[in-house]
Design a protein around this motif. Structure first.
Motif, PDB file in Angstrom:
ATOM      1  N   LEU A 107       0.855  -1.076   0.060  1.00 22.87           N
ATOM      2  CA  LEU A 107       0.139  -0.045  -0.004  1.00 22.87           C
ATOM      3  C   LEU A 107       0.840   1.124   0.101  1.00 22.87           C
ATOM      4  CD1 LEU A 107      -3.029   0.970   0.326  1.00 22.87           C
ATOM      5  CD2 LEU A 107      -2.590   1.219   2.997  1.00 22.87           C
ATOM      6  N   SER A 108       0.591   2.033  -0.869  1.00 20.49           N
ATOM      7  CA  SER A 108       1.154   3.430  -0.907  1.00 20.49           C
ATOM      8  C   SER A 108       0.607   4.623  -0.283  1.00 20.49           C
ATOM      9  CB  SER A 108       1.524   3.978  -2.431  1.00 20.49           C
ATOM     10  OG  SER A 108       2.584   2.918  -2.993  1.00 20.49           O
ATOM     11  N   VAL A 109       1.003   5.336   0.640  1.00 24.01           N
ATOM     12  CA  VAL A 109       0.228   6.073   1.346  1.00 24.01           C
ATOM     13  C   VAL A 109       0.950   7.471   1.273  1.00 24.01           C
ATOM     14  CG1 VAL A 109      -0.748   6.882   3.697  1.00 24.01           C
ATOM     15  CG2 VAL A 109      -0.272   4.133   3.030  1.00 24.01           C
ATOM     16  N   ARG A 110       0.164   8.497   1.105  1.00 22.65           N
ATOM     17  CA  ARG A 110       0.604   9.860   0.975  1.00 22.65           C
ATOM     18  C   ARG A 110       0.114  10.521   2.269  1.00 22.65           C
ATOM     19  NH1 ARG A 110      -0.543  10.060  -4.558  1.00 22.65           N
ATOM     20  NH2 ARG A 110      -2.739  10.810  -4.074  1.00 22.65           N
ATOM     21  N   VAL A 111       1.234  10.865   3.310  1.00 25.64           N
ATOM     22  CA  VAL A 111       0.914  11.579   4.676  1.00 25.64           C
ATOM     23  C   VAL A 111       1.085  13.093   4.412  1.00 25.64           C
ATOM     24  CG1 VAL A 111       1.452  11.760   6.773  1.00 25.64           C
ATOM     25  CG2 VAL A 111       1.539   9.459   5.851  1.00 25.64           C
ATOM     26  N   ARG A 112       0.027  14.160   4.502  1.00 32.65           N
ATOM     27  CA  ARG A 112       0.122  15.297   4.281  1.00 32.65           C
ATOM     28  C   ARG A 112       0.310  16.076   5.351  1.00 32.65           C
ATOM     29  NH1 ARG A 112      -1.614  16.304  -0.951  1.00 32.65           N
ATOM     30  NH2 ARG A 112      -2.623  14.587  -1.931  1.00 32.65           N
ATOM     31  N   ASP A 113       0.401  15.482   6.675  1.00 34.86           N
ATOM     32  CA  ASP A 113       0.701  16.053   7.971  1.00 34.86           C
ATOM     33  C   ASP A 113       1.949  15.223   8.412  1.00 34.86           C
ATOM     34  OD1 ASP A 113       0.939  17.000  10.257  1.00 34.86           O
ATOM     35  OD2 ASP A 113      -1.074  16.780  11.065  1.00 34.86           O
ATOM     36  N   ILE A 114       2.794  15.788   7.880  1.00 27.48           N
ATOM     37  CA  ILE A 114       4.069  15.239   8.351  1.00 27.48           C
ATOM     38  C   ILE A 114       4.170  14.803   9.771  1.00 27.48           C
ATOM     39  CG2 ILE A 114       6.740  15.259   8.454  1.00 27.48           C
ATOM     40  CD1 ILE A 114       6.738  16.693   5.827  1.00 27.48           C
ATOM     41  N   ALA A 115       3.744  15.587  10.750  1.00 31.14           N
ATOM     42  CA  ALA A 115       3.951  15.333  12.284  1.00 31.14           C
ATOM     43  C   ALA A 115       3.352  14.213  12.516  1.00 31.14           C
ATOM     44  CB  ALA A 115       3.192  16.438  13.161  1.00 31.14           C
ATOM     45  N   LYS A 116       2.465  13.427  11.663  1.00 28.71           N
ATOM     46  CA  LYS A 116       1.787  12.326  12.103  1.00 28.71           C
ATOM     47  C   LYS A 116       2.446  10.783  11.435  1.00 28.71           C
ATOM     48  CE  LYS A 116      -3.233  14.166  12.165  1.00 28.71           C
ATOM     49  NZ  LYS A 116      -4.379  14.065  11.944  1.00 28.71           N
ATOM     50  N   THR A 117       3.524  11.208  10.696  1.00 32.27           N
ATOM     51  CA  THR A 117       4.332  10.249  10.068  1.00 32.27           C
ATOM     52  C   THR A 117       4.639   9.065  10.985  1.00 32.27           C
ATOM     53  OG1 THR A 117       4.964  11.860   8.262  1.00 32.27           O
ATOM     54  CG2 THR A 117       5.984   9.466   8.644  1.00 32.27           C
ATOM     55  N   GLY A 118       5.504   9.235  12.060  1.00 32.99           N
ATOM     56  CA  GLY A 118       5.661   8.235  13.240  1.00 32.99           C
ATOM     57  C   GLY A 118       4.538   7.624  13.629  1.00 32.99           C
ATOM     58  N   GLU A 119       3.729   8.238  13.956  1.00 33.07           N
ATOM     59  CA  GLU A 119       2.486   7.576  14.450  1.00 33.07           C
ATOM     60  C   GLU A 119       1.856   6.709  13.744  1.00 33.07           C
ATOM     61  OE1 GLU A 119      -2.258   9.001  15.671  1.00 33.07           O
ATOM     62  OE2 GLU A 119      -0.273  10.631  15.726  1.00 33.07           O
ATOM     63  N   ILE A 120       1.486   7.144  12.411  1.00 33.07           N
ATOM     64  CA  ILE A 120       0.983   6.303  11.416  1.00 33.07           C
ATOM     65  C   ILE A 120       1.858   4.862  10.995  1.00 33.07           C
ATOM     66  CG2 ILE A 120       0.404   5.978   8.842  1.00 33.07           C
ATOM     67  CD1 ILE A 120      -0.474   9.075   8.994  1.00 33.07           C
ATOM     68  N   LEU A 121       3.269   5.046  11.084  1.00 40.11           N
ATOM     69  CA  LEU A 121       4.103   4.003  10.767  1.00 40.11           C
ATOM     70  C   LEU A 121       3.894   2.900  12.038  1.00 40.11           C
ATOM     71  CD1 LEU A 121       7.234   5.550   9.491  1.00 40.11           C
ATOM     72  CD2 LEU A 121       5.805   3.736   8.382  1.00 40.11           C
ATOM     73  N   ASP A 122       3.883   3.598  13.214  1.00 45.36           N
ATOM     74  CA  ASP A 122       3.637   2.773  14.344  1.00 45.36           C
ATOM     75  C   ASP A 122       2.317   1.933  14.634  1.00 45.36           C
ATOM     76  OD1 ASP A 122       4.879   2.020  17.248  1.00 45.36           O
ATOM     77  OD2 ASP A 122       2.767   2.824  17.987  1.00 45.36           O
ATOM     78  N   LYS A 123       1.331   2.431  14.020  1.00 45.38           N
ATOM     79  CA  LYS A 123      -0.009   1.946  14.076  1.00 45.38           C
ATOM     80  C   LYS A 123      -0.032   0.951  12.828  1.00 45.38           C
ATOM     81  CE  LYS A 123      -3.507   4.826  14.916  1.00 45.38           C
ATOM     82  NZ  LYS A 123      -4.568   5.761  14.865  1.00 45.38           N
ATOM     83  N   ALA A 124       0.524   1.176  11.817  1.00 46.13           N
ATOM     84  CA  ALA A 124       0.416   0.250  10.683  1.00 46.13           C
ATOM     85  C   ALA A 124       1.321  -1.106  11.161  1.00 46.13           C
ATOM     86  CB  ALA A 124       1.247   0.581   9.458  1.00 46.13           C
ATOM     87  N   VAL A 125       2.672  -0.862  11.659  1.00 45.92           N
ATOM     88  CA  VAL A 125       3.154  -2.108  12.155  1.00 45.92           C
ATOM     89  C   VAL A 125       2.354  -2.846  13.215  1.00 45.92           C
ATOM     90  CG1 VAL A 125       5.161  -2.939  13.429  1.00 45.92           C
ATOM     91  CG2 VAL A 125       5.480  -1.285  11.520  1.00 45.92           C
ATOM     92  N   GLY A 126       1.568  -2.254  14.160  1.00 42.41           N
ATOM     93  CA  GLY A 126       0.854  -2.808  15.067  1.00 42.41           C
ATOM     94  C   GLY A 126      -0.352  -3.706  14.535  1.00 42.41           C
ATOM     95  N   LEU A 127      -0.664  -3.103  13.372  1.00 40.59           N
ATOM     96  CA  LEU A 127      -1.876  -3.945  12.602  1.00 40.59           C
ATOM     97  C   LEU A 127      -1.551  -4.826  11.896  1.00 40.59           C
ATOM     98  CD1 LEU A 127      -4.050  -0.729  11.848  1.00 40.59           C
ATOM     99  CD2 LEU A 127      -4.609  -2.749  13.819  1.00 40.59           C
ATOM    100  N   GLY A 128      -0.244  -5.155  11.638  1.00 35.91           N
ATOM    101  CA  GLY A 128       0.169  -6.268  10.593  1.00 35.91           C
ATOM    102  C   GLY A 128       1.021  -6.054   9.643  1.00 35.91           C
ATOM    103  N   VAL A 129       1.761  -4.835   9.224  1.00 35.71           N
ATOM    104  CA  VAL A 129       2.464  -4.513   8.469  1.00 35.71           C
ATOM    105  C   VAL A 129       3.792  -4.950   8.842  1.00 35.71           C
ATOM    106  CG1 VAL A 129       3.950  -2.387   7.167  1.00 35.71           C
ATOM    107  CG2 VAL A 129       1.424  -2.424   7.326  1.00 35.71           C
ATOM    108  N   ASN A 130       4.510  -6.080   7.987  1.00 33.80           N
ATOM    109  CA  ASN A 130       5.552  -6.753   8.334  1.00 33.80           C
ATOM    110  C   ASN A 130       6.641  -6.698   7.285  1.00 33.80           C
ATOM    111  OD1 ASN A 130       4.173  -8.308   6.721  1.00 33.80           O
ATOM    112  ND2 ASN A 130       4.246  -9.930   7.935  1.00 33.80           N
TER     113      ASN A 130
END
Length: 236
Positions: free
Chosen positions: A120-143
């Motif tokens: 999945l390609s994701v565009r994050v327009r609020d850079i401040a949320k990038t780390g949070e989104i990565l962390d959440k994605a890994v927790g949901l199964g991105v491996n």
């Protein structure tokens, strides 16, 4: 009947080759390459997130992968990522084999499982949320995946600055060269921009995406946009 005879002056004119005058010769010229660069803090992060699931059959692996990716997409939307900023980049189904050495030196391949990978390609327009989104994605199964880059939604202004700098750089170089050669620099005859030279390059700067304490630390830095131009000058 008398034969047609060309007038003597015309015949002589045809027989003598035309000599180009000095005015017909192209003026002496010099071609200089100028480069300009401008930097801009990124306002968008591009993520590549992959989910890989393995099962005894391709169908089971695909079903497990679908469930995991659906959860990731739902989480992205809950985090404020719009539909237009989510795009499937690829789905791959591949068998996995174990290889057992045989006495004759060959190997015996045994099918162990099927692997399904969805990216999945994701565009994050609020850079401040990038780390949070990565962390959440890994927790949901991105491996797998985890590729990240930073860009700008509209770099047109900084590109204009880079173009101006590139032309100014070419003019300065041309003046230096002509002064050293003892000739006078004339007017600009042609300007052309070199293609495929405008991709942003990351510059290491102190620009951190602030996020929660448990989020992935992210450094966005700055993007450097470069332009090269060929400028042809007349020599006087």
């Amino acid at each position: 009947m008398r034969p047609n005879i060309l007038p003597l002056t015309l015949a002589l004119a045809l027989a003598i080759p035309t000599v180009a005058s000095a005015a017909d010769q192209p003026p002496p010229r010099i071609i200089v390459v100028g480069e300009g660069q401008s930097t801009l803090a990124p306002d968008m992060a591009l993520l590549s997130l992959s989910v890989m699931r393995e099962a005894a059959t391709a169908r089971e692996a695909l079903t497990a992968n679908n469930d995991a990716m659906a959860a990731v997409i739902s989480a992205m939307k809950s985090a404020g990522i719009e539909e237009r900023d989510l795009q499937t980049a690829g789905v791959q189904i591949a068998p996995r084999y174990d290889y057992t050495p045989k006495q004759d030196g060959t190997q015996e391949a045994k099918l162990v499982a099927y692997q399904v990978t969805n990216t999945l390609s994701v565009r994050v327009r609020d850079i401040a949320k990038t780390g949070e989104i990565l962390d959440k994605a890994v927790g949901l199964g991105v491996n797998q995946g985890g590729g990240i880059s930073f860009t700008n939604d509209d770099p047109s202004k900084v590109m204009t600055e880079a173009r101006k700098k590139a032309v100014a750089d070419a003019v300065a170089k041309a003046k230096t060269l002509t002064e050293a050669a003892g000739v006078k620099l004339g007017r600009i005859l042609e300007i052309s921009e070199m293609p495929n030279f405008q991709q942003p390059r990351p510059m290491m700067q102190e620009y951190a995406a602030k996020a929660g304490a448990d989020a992935v630390p992210i450094q966005a830095g700055e993007n450097a946009y470069s332009v090269q131009v060929n400028v042809t000058f007349e020599l006087n």
